[in-house]
Design a protein around this motif. Structure first.
Motif, PDB file in Angstrom:
ATOM      1  N   VAL A   1     -31.506  45.054 -96.691  1.00 54.23           N
ATOM      2  CA  VAL A   1     -30.360  44.421 -97.331  1.00 54.23           C
ATOM      3  C   VAL A   1     -30.720  44.219 -98.799  1.00 54.23           C
ATOM      4  CG1 VAL A   1     -31.109  42.067 -96.789  1.00 54.23           C
ATOM      5  CG2 VAL A   1     -28.683  42.525 -97.197  1.00 54.23           C
TER       6      VAL A   1
ATOM      7  N   ASP B   1     -25.518  44.170-101.392  1.00 52.36           N
ATOM      8  CA  ASP B   1     -24.835  44.077-100.086  1.00 52.36           C
ATOM      9  C   ASP B   1     -24.109  42.739 -99.999  1.00 52.36           C
ATOM     10  OD1 ASP B   1     -25.824  46.286 -97.915  1.00 52.36           O
ATOM     11  OD2 ASP B   1     -27.467  45.837 -99.271  1.00 52.36           O
ATOM     12  N   ARG B   2     -24.817  41.696-100.393  1.00 54.97           N
ATOM     13  CA  ARG B   2     -24.231  40.353-100.297  1.00 54.97           C
ATOM     14  C   ARG B   2     -23.078  40.165-101.282  1.00 54.97           C
ATOM     15  NH1 ARG B   2     -29.992  39.207 -99.633  1.00 54.97           N
ATOM     16  NH2 ARG B   2     -30.318  38.687 -97.444  1.00 54.97           N
TER      17      ARG B   2
ATOM     18  N   GLU C   1     -23.944  41.188 -93.201  1.00 53.49           N
ATOM     19  CA  GLU C   1     -24.932  40.464 -94.010  1.00 53.49           C
ATOM     20  C   GLU C   1     -24.862  38.959 -93.831  1.00 53.49           C
ATOM     21  OE1 GLU C   1     -26.958  42.529 -94.700  1.00 53.49           O
ATOM     22  OE2 GLU C   1     -25.732  44.310 -94.863  1.00 53.49           O
TER      23      GLU C   1
END
Length: 134
Positions: free
Chosen positions: A48, A52-53, A76
């Motif tokens: 991650v 991604d977040r 996520e």
């Protein structure tokens, strides 16, 4: 909860808009020189990034704004919500994180909607190729 064709079309339009906006953010991230902040989730192959977040936050904000009563299962966020009969958004903000880290085009935004545990719509947007599938 029943969703008629008109509501489903509006939800699909919103999911497409969210995926395209998220894809634009992904393209912006490709051009950044800062490190993507790679972390392992469950193994060295399950990665991650901070992007991604960021992409997930953007997608979830749009989806929650258009349908705040829907549940959300997002990769996520690692939330513990289970898939139920209630309408549920299913989101993978950057499918193909390893490819994304290496700036390869084979990564996309995936958004789905399930009702009664069955898919009723889905969106896949591949930003580097500007390809959209619904």
């Amino acid at each position: 909860m029943e969703l008629d064709e008109v509501r489903l079309r509006c939800l699909l339009d919103e999911a497409v808009g969210a995926a395209q906006q998220a894809g634009n953010l992904m393209l912006e991230c490709f051009g950044r020189s800062d490190a993507p902040g790679v972390e392992e989730k469950t193994s060295v192959a399950d990665l991650v990034t901070k992007y991604d977040r960021q992409v997930e936050d953007l997608v979830l904000a749009r989806l929650r704004a258009c349908a705040p009563e829907f549940r959300v299962v997002a990769e996520e966020t690692a939330n513990s919500e289970e898939l139920t009969d209630l309408p549920t958004w299913v989101v993978d903000p950057i499918d193909g994180t390893t490819n994304f880290i290496h700036r390869q085009s084979e990564c996309c935004v995936l958004i789905g909607l399930a009702v009664r545990k069955r898919p009723v719509l889905g969106v896949c947007f591949i930003p580097k190729m500007d390809e959209l599938y619904t």
